[in-house]
Design a protein around this motif. Structure first.
Motif, mmCIF file in Angstrom:
data_model
loop_
_atom_site.group_PDB
_atom_site.id
_atom_site.type_symbol
_atom_site.label_atom_id
_atom_site.label_comp_id
_atom_site.label_asym_id
_atom_site.label_seq_id
_atom_site.Cartn_x
_atom_site.Cartn_y
_atom_site.Cartn_z
ATOM 1 N N TYR A 189 30.591 34.232 25.317
ATOM 2 C CA TYR A 189 31.774 34.482 26.140
ATOM 3 C C TYR A 189 31.719 33.596 27.379
ATOM 4 N N GLY A 190 32.903 33.204 27.861
ATOM 5 C CA GLY A 190 33.001 32.396 29.067
ATOM 6 C C GLY A 190 33.042 33.248 30.324
ATOM 7 N N ARG A 191 33.388 32.617 31.429
ATOM 8 C CA ARG A 191 33.415 33.312 32.720
ATOM 9 C C ARG A 191 34.459 34.424 32.719
ATOM 10 N N THR A 192 34.297 35.354 33.629
ATOM 11 C CA THR A 192 35.195 36.510 33.724
ATOM 12 C C THR A 192 36.398 36.183 34.590
ATOM 13 N N THR A 193 37.583 36.453 34.091
ATOM 14 C CA THR A 193 38.826 36.306 34.840
ATOM 15 C C THR A 193 39.388 37.698 35.088
ATOM 16 N N ASP A 253 45.702 34.799 28.980
ATOM 17 C CA ASP A 253 46.146 35.410 30.228
ATOM 18 C C ASP A 253 47.459 36.163 30.019
ATOM 19 N N ARG A 254 48.369 35.568 29.269
ATOM 20 C CA ARG A 254 49.662 36.203 29.010
ATOM 21 C C ARG A 254 49.511 37.482 28.191
ATOM 22 N N VAL A 255 48.707 37.429 27.138
ATOM 23 C CA VAL A 255 48.529 38.592 26.262
ATOM 24 C C VAL A 255 47.830 39.725 27.011
#
Length: 263
Positions: A189-193, A253-255
């Motif tokens: 997993y990548g960084r947390t947004t 981000d949209r979903v």
């Protein structure tokens, strides 16, 4: 809901040299409703309407007209629908399967397979599977029989209080963050947004990166994810959304925003 309290009538003395002018203002309230509602599980109360997504700008801390905390129990009206994945996935290709109960909740091999009840001790949750095939796992119809046909899977429930829901989401997020560091060659997993639509309406999501992109033990910077996972909270509601469709940053981000506004 009725208006403010009624004003009683009385007499007042009006001086000729000092007249007082009264101004009356009216405010209009907008209503947001869900698209459809399925029957609740045994013992559940009537289903509340889902809320439409608020208009926000990317990067903003909150919309000027932020949604309020989610009231009442979670129902299928609080879960994502196929249209949320348009245009990346054609809506007509997506099949929706719902169930209520317990089950695994997007916890992969790097965190250990557990059910939601094993982790949080909750009584049950709503599970929704969005797939491109009608062939599903016989043990859990919200999972596609072939994982490549899974678009997304969402789990949502309500806690006894907003503070407990916050505790649940923090625990779920901490568990998923363990997948942000994995041996090179393993998916990661990548960084947390973090998104915040209101003080008690928040989500944190991480993109998924395949093993070929993991050369250092962490997600590569500057590369687009291919789907991901989100942990959501709205008041006393909480949930986990796992997106298997290969969505990039903007689409994820949209979903996630859409899911959060419905929860």
């Amino acid at each position: 809901m009725n208006g403010g309290p009624a004003v009683g009538r009385g007499h007042s003395v009006v001086r000729l040299r000092s007249a007082v002018a009264a101004l009356v203002a009216a405010a209009a309230l907008g209503l947001a409703t869900g698209r459809f509602v399925l029957p609740p599980p045994a013992g559940a109360t009537a289903q509340p309407a889902a809320r439409s997504a608020p208009a926000t700008t990317p990067g903003s801390a909150a919309a000027s007209a932020s949604p309020t905390d989610a009231p009442g129990p979670v129902t299928t009206a609080n879960l994502l629908e196929p249209v949320a994945f348009r245009p990346e996935v054609a809506t007509g290709r997506i099949h929706v399967t719902d169930r209520y109960g317990d089950g695994t909740y997007a916890n992969p091999a790097c965190t250990g397979e557990k059910t939601l009840t094993q982790t949080l001790g909750g009584p049950g949750a709503h599970f929704r599977g969005l797939t491109t095939s009608l062939r599903t796992d016989p043990d859990d119809p919200t999972w596609a029989a072939d994982l490549v046909e899974q678009v997304a899977r969402e789990v949502a429930a309500e806690a006894p209080s907003p503070s407990l829901a916050q505790d649940f989401t923090e625990r779920l997020l901490l568990e998923q963050r363990s997948c942000q560091e994995q041996p090179p060659g393993h998916w990661v997993y990548g960084r947390t947004t973090t998104l915040r639509l209101a003080p008690d309406v928040t989500a944190s999501w991480m993109g998924t990166y395949e093993g070929l992109l993991n050369t250092t033990g962490r997600a590569p910077e500057g590369e687009e994810p291919c789907g991901g996972i989100a942990v959501l909270r709205s008041g006393s509601h909480y949930g986990v959304l796992e997106v298997h469709a290969c969505l990039g940053t903007a689409a994820m981000d949209r979903v996630v925003r859409t899911a959060l506004s419905r929860l």
